[in-house]
Scaffold this motif. Structure first.
Motif, PDB file in Angstrom:
ATOM      1  N   LEU A  84       0.831  -1.199   0.000  1.00 46.10           N
ATOM      2  CA  LEU A  84       0.000   0.000   0.000  1.00 46.10           C
ATOM      3  C   LEU A  84       0.872   1.257   0.000  1.00 46.10           C
ATOM      4  O   LEU A  84       0.551   2.239  -0.665  1.00 46.10           O
ATOM      5  N   ALA A  85       1.973   1.221   0.726  1.00 50.29           N
ATOM      6  CA  ALA A  85       2.879   2.379   0.775  1.00 50.29           C
ATOM      7  C   ALA A  85       3.532   2.601  -0.584  1.00 50.29           C
ATOM      8  O   ALA A  85       3.747   3.749  -1.000  1.00 50.29           O
ATOM      9  N   ASN A  86       3.830   1.531  -1.301  1.00 53.95           N
ATOM     10  CA  ASN A  86       4.450   1.657  -2.623  1.00 53.95           C
ATOM     11  C   ASN A  86       3.476   2.190  -3.653  1.00 53.95           C
ATOM     12  O   ASN A  86       3.892   2.800  -4.637  1.00 53.95           O
ATOM     13  N   GLU A  87       2.184   1.972  -3.458  1.00 55.71           N
ATOM     14  CA  GLU A  87       1.172   2.473  -4.390  1.00 55.71           C
ATOM     15  C   GLU A  87       0.968   3.970  -4.250  1.00 55.71           C
ATOM     16  O   GLU A  87       0.515   4.627  -5.180  1.00 55.71           O
ATOM     17  N   SER A  88       1.307   4.518  -3.105  1.00 56.82           N
ATOM     18  CA  SER A  88       1.073   5.947  -2.841  1.00 56.82           C
ATOM     19  C   SER A  88       2.008   6.835  -3.601  1.00 56.82           C
ATOM     20  O   SER A  88       3.071   6.604  -3.936  1.00 56.82           O
TER      21      SER A  88
END
Length: 88
Positions: A84-88
């Motif tokens: 999820l952090a990489n998608e941001s």
């Protein structure tokens, strides 16, 4: 070591500690300490100690995996958080 003309090829595990521990009391102290929110590092290390308190005879691989999960390096929840952090 020989016994009845046979060589011993097994393993004997001895405990490192022979004192009595009040695990319930130690667990309560640890739980109370977690509620103080001292620091993230303190919380991680305290949780690792709780694991060792409760899982006295677990193998090193499992302990390392649990430590990594606590530290956020492994586990499904941590993997999802990283994705999820990489998608941001």
């Amino acid at each position: 070591m020989r016994w009845y003309d046979k060589e011993f090829d097994g393993v004997i595990n001895y405990r490192n500690e022979f004192s009595f521990r009040d695990i319930e009391r130690e667990l309560k102290l640890a739980y109370d300490a977690l509620s103080l929110n001292i620091s993230p590092t303190f919380e991680i290390e305290l949780k690792k100690n709780i694991v060792r308190l409760l899982l006295d005879e677990v193998d090193d691989w499992t302990l390392e995996r649990i430590d990594n999960e606590i530290a956020g390096l492994e586990g499904l929840d941590n993997q999802l958080n990283r994705e999820l952090a990489n998608e941001s």
